[in-house]
Scaffold this motif. Sequence first.
Motif, PDB file in Angstrom:
ATOM      1  N   UNK A  28       0.847  -1.198   0.000  1.00  0.00           N
ATOM      2  CA  UNK A  28       0.000   0.000   0.000  1.00  0.00           C
ATOM      3  C   UNK A  28       0.878   1.242   0.000  1.00  0.00           C
ATOM      4  N   UNK A  29       0.664   2.121  -0.962  1.00  0.00           N
ATOM      5  CA  UNK A  29       1.408   3.375  -0.994  1.00  0.00           C
ATOM      6  C   UNK A  29       0.722   4.438  -0.135  1.00  0.00           C
ATOM      7  N   UNK A  30      -0.576   4.532  -0.252  1.00  0.00           N
ATOM      8  CA  UNK A  30      -1.304   5.534   0.526  1.00  0.00           C
ATOM      9  C   UNK A  30      -2.771   5.140   0.628  1.00  0.00           C
ATOM     10  N   UNK A  31      -3.397   5.602   1.703  1.00  0.00           N
ATOM     11  CA  UNK A  31      -4.828   5.365   1.916  1.00  0.00           C
ATOM     12  C   UNK A  31      -5.518   6.714   2.002  1.00  0.00           C
ATOM     13  N   UNK A  32      -6.583   6.881   1.226  1.00  0.00           N
ATOM     14  CA  UNK A  32      -7.324   8.130   1.236  1.00  0.00           C
ATOM     15  C   UNK A  32      -8.522   8.042   2.165  1.00  0.00           C
ATOM     16  N   UNK A  98     -10.277   3.027   0.238  1.00  0.00           N
ATOM     17  CA  UNK A  98      -9.887   3.614  -1.043  1.00  0.00           C
ATOM     18  C   UNK A  98      -8.402   3.944  -0.942  1.00  0.00           C
ATOM     19  N   UNK A  99      -7.592   3.208  -1.721  1.00  0.00           N
ATOM     20  CA  UNK A  99      -6.158   3.339  -1.545  1.00  0.00           C
ATOM     21  C   UNK A  99      -5.408   3.253  -2.858  1.00  0.00           C
ATOM     22  N   UNK A 100      -4.128   3.609  -2.787  1.00  0.00           N
ATOM     23  CA  UNK A 100      -3.219   3.440  -3.910  1.00  0.00           C
ATOM     24  C   UNK A 100      -2.289   2.288  -3.575  1.00  0.00           C
ATOM     25  N   UNK A 104      -0.416  -0.844  -9.699  1.00  0.00           N
ATOM     26  CA  UNK A 104      -1.777  -0.704 -10.184  1.00  0.00           C
ATOM     27  C   UNK A 104      -2.408   0.614  -9.793  1.00  0.00           C
ATOM     28  N   UNK A 105      -3.625   0.837 -10.294  1.00  0.00           N
ATOM     29  CA  UNK A 105      -4.285   2.118 -10.056  1.00  0.00           C
ATOM     30  C   UNK A 105      -4.936   2.203  -8.685  1.00  0.00           C
ATOM     31  N   UNK A 106      -5.214   3.416  -8.273  1.00  0.00           N
ATOM     32  CA  UNK A 106      -5.954   3.653  -7.030  1.00  0.00           C
ATOM     33  C   UNK A 106      -7.357   3.087  -7.195  1.00  0.00           C
ATOM     34  N   UNK A 107      -7.905   2.515  -6.110  1.00  0.00           N
ATOM     35  CA  UNK A 107      -9.245   1.955  -6.209  1.00  0.00           C
ATOM     36  C   UNK A 107      -9.798   1.555  -4.863  1.00  0.00           C
ATOM     37  N   UNK A 108     -10.982   0.958  -4.896  1.00  0.00           N
ATOM     38  CA  UNK A 108     -11.681   0.518  -3.687  1.00  0.00           C
ATOM     39  C   UNK A 108     -11.405  -0.951  -3.406  1.00  0.00           C
TER      40      UNK A 108
END
Length: 120
Positions: A28-32, A98-100, A104-108
């Motif tokens: 996981x790079x980041x979590x929004x 919802x994370x990056x 791959x792309x950011x998604x749910x």
Amino acid sequence: QVRVVESGGGLVQPGGSLRLSCAASGSILSINVMGWYRQAPGKQRELVARIISGGSTNYADSVKGRFTISRDNAKNTVYLQMNSLKPEDTAVYYCNVHLTPGLGPRGDYWGQGTQVTVSS
């Protein structure tokens, strides 16, 4: 690969409390946004509460004043403290993140769901 795992559901009497936990793990790079949804039998899945990375929160009107969402960014974990539970809170509760990811792309990403039953 990203995993989202919930825990903490169960059977509780009306007026009681439960605390749900949800942890995201893996690359996981980041979590929004982290949030909780629920789905009762015969009904559509609905948003219960969500919390943005900066700390702002949203709640469904039906749970305002009774439920509290919080998150531990260091642990990639979100919590849902549910107080004054009512029979109409009975549902399967799903964690949504919802994370990056690392690739791959950011998604749910969704957890498998945890059953909450409020009954005497």
